[in-house]
Design a protein around this motif. Structure first.
Motif, PDB file in Angstrom:
ATOM      1  N   VAL A   8       0.836  -1.211   0.000  1.00 45.49           N
ATOM      2  CA  VAL A   8       0.000   0.000   0.000  1.00 45.49           C
ATOM      3  C   VAL A   8       0.864   1.252   0.000  1.00 45.49           C
ATOM      4  O   VAL A   8       0.597   2.209  -0.742  1.00 45.49           O
ATOM      5  N   GLU A   9       1.920   1.256   0.783  1.00 49.76           N
ATOM      6  CA  GLU A   9       2.849   2.398   0.821  1.00 49.76           C
ATOM      7  C   GLU A   9       3.496   2.613  -0.548  1.00 49.76           C
ATOM      8  O   GLU A   9       3.594   3.740  -1.035  1.00 49.76           O
ATOM      9  N   ALA A  10       3.898   1.535  -1.185  1.00 46.82           N
ATOM     10  CA  ALA A  10       4.532   1.627  -2.505  1.00 46.82           C
ATOM     11  C   ALA A  10       3.555   2.154  -3.550  1.00 46.82           C
ATOM     12  O   ALA A  10       3.892   3.047  -4.327  1.00 46.82           O
ATOM     13  N   LEU A  11       2.340   1.618  -3.568  1.00 44.48           N
ATOM     14  CA  LEU A  11       1.340   2.071  -4.534  1.00 44.48           C
ATOM     15  C   LEU A  11       1.010   3.545  -4.345  1.00 44.48           C
ATOM     16  O   LEU A  11       0.897   4.294  -5.318  1.00 44.48           O
ATOM     17  N   ASP A  12       0.893   3.983  -3.103  1.00 48.61           N
ATOM     18  CA  ASP A  12       0.594   5.385  -2.819  1.00 48.61           C
ATOM     19  C   ASP A  12       1.713   6.295  -3.318  1.00 48.61           C
ATOM     20  O   ASP A  12       1.460   7.302  -3.975  1.00 48.61           O
ATOM     21  N   ASP A  13       2.959   5.929  -3.042  1.00 49.46           N
ATOM     22  CA  ASP A  13       4.086   6.754  -3.463  1.00 49.46           C
ATOM     23  C   ASP A  13       4.231   6.774  -4.985  1.00 49.46           C
ATOM     24  O   ASP A  13       4.461   7.827  -5.579  1.00 49.46           O
ATOM     25  N   LEU A  14       4.088   5.621  -5.621  1.00 50.19           N
ATOM     26  CA  LEU A  14       4.192   5.571  -7.078  1.00 50.19           C
ATOM     27  C   LEU A  14       3.076   6.373  -7.732  1.00 50.19           C
ATOM     28  O   LEU A  14       3.293   7.045  -8.743  1.00 50.19           O
ATOM     29  N   ASN A  15       1.882   6.340  -7.151  1.00 57.13           N
ATOM     30  CA  ASN A  15       0.781   7.151  -7.670  1.00 57.13           C
ATOM     31  C   ASN A  15       1.141   8.629  -7.626  1.00 57.13           C
ATOM     32  O   ASN A  15       0.894   9.359  -8.579  1.00 57.13           O
ATOM     33  N   LYS A  16       1.753   9.060  -6.535  1.00 57.20           N
ATOM     34  CA  LYS A  16       2.185  10.458  -6.406  1.00 57.20           C
ATOM     35  C   LYS A  16       3.258  10.807  -7.442  1.00 57.20           C
ATOM     36  O   LYS A  16       3.399  11.960  -7.820  1.00 57.20           O
ATOM     37  N   LYS A  17       4.006   9.805  -7.897  1.00 55.06           N
ATOM     38  CA  LYS A  17       5.059  10.019  -8.889  1.00 55.06           C
ATOM     39  C   LYS A  17       4.545   9.885 -10.317  1.00 55.06           C
ATOM     40  O   LYS A  17       5.327   9.857 -11.263  1.00 55.06           O
ATOM     41  N   GLY A  18       3.224   9.767 -10.469  1.00 55.07           N
ATOM     42  CA  GLY A  18       2.645   9.735 -11.808  1.00 55.07           C
ATOM     43  C   GLY A  18       2.260   8.369 -12.329  1.00 55.07           C
ATOM     44  O   GLY A  18       1.772   8.251 -13.453  1.00 55.07           O
ATOM     45  N   TYR A  19       2.470   7.325 -11.550  1.00 52.34           N
ATOM     46  CA  TYR A  19       2.101   5.969 -11.974  1.00 52.34           C
ATOM     47  C   TYR A  19       0.636   5.741 -11.614  1.00 52.34           C
ATOM     48  O   TYR A  19       0.308   5.080 -10.634  1.00 52.34           O
ATOM     49  N   THR A  20      -0.260   6.324 -12.417  1.00 50.57           N
ATOM     50  CA  THR A  20      -1.671   6.388 -12.061  1.00 50.57           C
ATOM     51  C   THR A  20      -2.534   5.309 -12.704  1.00 50.57           C
ATOM     52  O   THR A  20      -3.654   5.078 -12.251  1.00 50.57           O
ATOM     53  N   HIS A  21      -2.050   4.660 -13.738  1.00 48.91           N
ATOM     54  CA  HIS A  21      -2.842   3.622 -14.395  1.00 48.91           C
ATOM     55  C   HIS A  21      -2.701   2.302 -13.646  1.00 48.91           C
ATOM     56  O   HIS A  21      -1.621   1.952 -13.172  1.00 48.91           O
ATOM     57  N   ASP A  22      -3.810   1.572 -13.567  1.00 46.87           N
ATOM     58  CA  ASP A  22      -3.854   0.273 -12.889  1.00 46.87           C
ATOM     59  C   ASP A  22      -3.911  -0.810 -13.965  1.00 46.87           C
ATOM     60  O   ASP A  22      -4.956  -1.046 -14.562  1.00 46.87           O
ATOM     61  N   PHE A  23      -2.768  -1.445 -14.215  1.00 41.91           N
ATOM     62  CA  PHE A  23      -2.696  -2.459 -15.260  1.00 41.91           C
ATOM     63  C   PHE A  23      -3.046  -3.835 -14.726  1.00 41.91           C
ATOM     64  O   PHE A  23      -2.769  -4.160 -13.579  1.00 41.91           O
ATOM     65  N   ASN A  24      -3.659  -4.631 -15.600  1.00 42.12           N
ATOM     66  CA  ASN A  24      -3.953  -6.031 -15.324  1.00 42.12           C
ATOM     67  C   ASN A  24      -3.278  -6.866 -16.396  1.00 42.12           C
ATOM     68  O   ASN A  24      -3.141  -6.437 -17.542  1.00 42.12           O
ATOM     69  N   LEU A  25      -2.902  -8.072 -16.025  1.00 40.70           N
ATOM     70  CA  LEU A  25      -2.199  -8.966 -16.936  1.00 40.70           C
ATOM     71  C   LEU A  25      -3.191  -9.766 -17.758  1.00 40.70           C
ATOM     72  O   LEU A  25      -4.103 -10.390 -17.223  1.00 40.70           O
ATOM     73  N   ALA A  26      -3.033  -9.717 -19.069  1.00 39.39           N
ATOM     74  CA  ALA A  26      -3.797 -10.560 -19.990  1.00 39.39           C
ATOM     75  C   ALA A  26      -2.814 -11.512 -20.660  1.00 39.39           C
ATOM     76  O   ALA A  26      -1.610 -11.464 -20.393  1.00 39.39           O
TER      77      ALA A  26
END
Length: 99
Positions: A8-26
């Motif tokens: 959760v900490e990593a996702l929050d920080d990366l979101n703040k750094k512009g990593y806003t898209h949530d990718f899923n594996l196909a």
């Protein structure tokens, strides 16, 4: 190299750094539903990888990929360690392989 104590900490920080898209594996691509994006292995690179291990349950193990597309779209992919058991193309498996 940045380190995080929790996913959760990593996702929050990366979101703040512009990593806003949530990718899923196909099978042969990464998919983001909002906005609708599909990235084939040649259309993205992995900027960073973070591993998280559950303290009491091995099922809590996960890998977080920070991903950037060739056209500058940034997002994350969260995957369990068993991702390679899923049906994915050889090209996608090679792209997501962690040494």
């Amino acid at each position: 190299m940045q380190t995080y104590d929790t996913l959760v900490e990593a996702l929050d920080d990366l979101n703040k750094k512009g990593y806003t898209h949530d990718f899923n594996l196909a099978n042969d691509c990464l998919i983001c539903h909002k906005p609708l994006l599909q990235l084939r292995p040649e259309q993205f690179h992995i900027v960073d990888v973070f591993r998280f291990e559950g303290m009491s349950n091995p099922d809590d193990n996960s890998i977080l990929y920070a991903i950037e597309s060739t056209d500058g779209q940034k997002g994350t992919l969260v995957s369990a360690y068993g991702v390679y058991a899923d049906e994915v193309s050889n090209e996608m498996m090679a792209k997501l392989k962690i040494e």
